[in-house]
Design an enzyme around this catalytic site. Sequence first.
Site, PDB file in Angstrom:
ATOM      1  N   LYS A 119     -18.773  91.797  80.565  1.00 20.02           N
ATOM      2  CA  LYS A 119     -20.055  91.195  80.192  1.00 20.02           C
ATOM      3  C   LYS A 119     -19.852  89.708  79.967  1.00 20.02           C
ATOM      4  O   LYS A 119     -18.766  89.273  79.603  1.00 20.02           O
ATOM      5  CB  LYS A 119     -20.585  91.868  78.921  1.00 20.02           C
ATOM      6  CG  LYS A 119     -22.011  91.495  78.566  1.00 20.02           C
ATOM      7  CD  LYS A 119     -22.613  92.500  77.588  1.00 20.02           C
ATOM      8  CE  LYS A 119     -24.025  92.082  77.206  1.00 20.02           C
ATOM      9  NZ  LYS A 119     -24.764  93.152  76.527  1.00 20.02           N
TER      10      LYS A 119
ATOM     11  N   HIS B 163     -25.034  91.556  83.676  1.00 22.78           N
ATOM     12  CA  HIS B 163     -23.949  90.986  82.879  1.00 22.78           C
ATOM     13  C   HIS B 163     -23.351  89.705  83.436  1.00 22.78           C
ATOM     14  O   HIS B 163     -22.184  89.398  83.184  1.00 22.78           O
ATOM     15  CB  HIS B 163     -22.845  92.031  82.693  1.00 22.78           C
ATOM     16  CG  HIS B 163     -23.216  93.089  81.703  1.00 22.78           C
ATOM     17  ND1 HIS B 163     -22.326  93.975  81.182  1.00 22.78           N
ATOM     18  CD2 HIS B 163     -24.408  93.384  81.121  1.00 22.78           C
ATOM     19  CE1 HIS B 163     -22.942  94.796  80.336  1.00 22.78           C
ATOM     20  NE2 HIS B 163     -24.200  94.454  80.296  1.00 22.78           N
TER      21      HIS B 163
HETATM   22  C1  RNT Z   1     -24.294  96.835  77.384  1.00 18.73           C
HETATM   23  C2  RNT Z   1     -23.697  97.571  78.528  1.00 18.73           C
HETATM   24  C3  RNT Z   1     -23.537  99.041  78.326  1.00 18.73           C
HETATM   25  C4  RNT Z   1     -24.713  99.692  77.658  1.00 18.73           C
HETATM   26  C5  RNT Z   1     -24.705 101.196  77.722  1.00 18.73           C
HETATM   27  C6  RNT Z   1     -25.616 101.793  76.707  1.00 18.73           C
HETATM   28  O1  RNT Z   1     -24.564  95.532  77.670  1.00 18.73           O
HETATM   29  O2  RNT Z   1     -24.428  97.327  79.669  1.00 18.73           O
HETATM   30  O3  RNT Z   1     -23.239  99.632  79.533  1.00 18.73           O
HETATM   31  O4  RNT Z   1     -25.930  99.240  78.140  1.00 18.73           O
HETATM   32  O5  RNT Z   1     -23.448 101.667  77.687  1.00 18.73           O
HETATM   33 ZN    ZN Z   2     -23.958  98.469  81.414  1.00 16.09          ZN
END
Ligand code: RNT
Ligand code: ZN
Length: 420
Positions: free
Chosen positions: A229, A263
């Site tokens: 992310k 992300h």
């Molecule tokens: C969060 C991630 C993650 C979640 C889920 C709930 O930014 O994207 O994957 O959204 O695991």
């Molecule tokens: Zn995710």
Amino acid sequence: MSNIEKTYSLATERYAELGVDADSAIARLAEAPVSLHCWQGDDVGGFETPDAVLSGGGIQATGNYPGKARTADELRADLDKAMSLIPGNHRLNLHAIYAETGDKRVQRDSLEPEHFSRWIDWAKSSGMGMDFNGSFFSHPNADSGFTLSHADDGIRKFWIDHAKACRRIGAAMGEALGSPCVTNVWIPDGYKDTPVDRKAPRRRFKAALDDIFSEKLDPKHNLDAVESKLFGIGSESYVVGSHEFCLGYAIANHKLLCLDSGHFHPTEVISDKISSVLTFVDEILLHVSRGVRWDSDHVVTLSDELRAIAEELVRGDYLDRTHIGLDYFDASINRVAAWTIGTRNMLKALLLAMLEPSDKLREMERGGDYTGRLALIEELKTMPFGAVWDYYCERKCVPAGAAWLDDVRKYEKEVLSARQ
Ligand code: RNT
Ligand code: ZN
């Protein structure tokens, strides 16, 4: 012949003129499962306590549309409804916070496959595969904003043990369902403001992952993915599991990389990353989402980027190496509709890509005919795609066109509106 059959038959002729076989495109589409994320159904709440709320972790569902699932049974019923409106056989993507532990409170580091047996039985009864996720958020041990990279050995160990438990649960799911479960690791760890030490948390995260993955599991049952992310709410300045970190880890350790389309920088797209990443890793997991200005997790629409993702998978012949999952949570609209809209869009994008005369386009490109490439790509946009999609829906016994919405409205009236 129904109108849908008639228009399909005319459409196949139009596609045949381009050298595209619509029948084989829909046969191919039927082989592409999409993993539906359970968390759209209850705003990422889970069922750990009767009134579990999402706290921390840089993910936030917004909206208060009535009717969200309050129990696992309700969530399964809602998923059944959505799946009855989506053509083809798909998968379920479950989070650890959806465990069913009965009257017992089971800590996340002590979860066992038995706490997911009702989910597994449900998936088995409809021939569905499952994917799984550790839940490194909405927990007092995540309140500091750090989990697997936490400086405190005890807290870090709690999360390491959670991740280890999740892999075993994933393997049990994969074994029971006869299809490998992708168990994903996403952690929210990061700092709101500029840190001094970027190095130590990443070192700890790496060591934690090494520990987590040290138990060898059969890849026929469980596959591991790491999700990167760029930033989150409260981790604007620094995220431990950045793209470089996760890509590096996945390559060095033969893990799957999870690419979440929300992300990255708003002008950065995962469609361009797929062919690079798959040059160096064996398989990828996708979290298909739609960011609006940021990682806002809006319902997936049939956008240019969604189409580009599907085109990359089809053109590159990557479908066998890609696990397609969805990841969004909109609490401001009917949640069954949100699943239905987003999943149908993912499938539409795949079908559009499968109806493309890719060989012809590639030939033009190789020959330097960029004029022809652009002209054909633009003309393809008005080909009778809808006729093929409607026919596919009818063949798979789900509503064609917007007719599914009547079903959702009826379900809302009869089932969802009774929930307080
Ligand atoms: C969060 C991630 C993650 C979640 C889920 C709930 O930014 O994207 O994957 O959204 O695991
Ligand atoms: Zn995710």
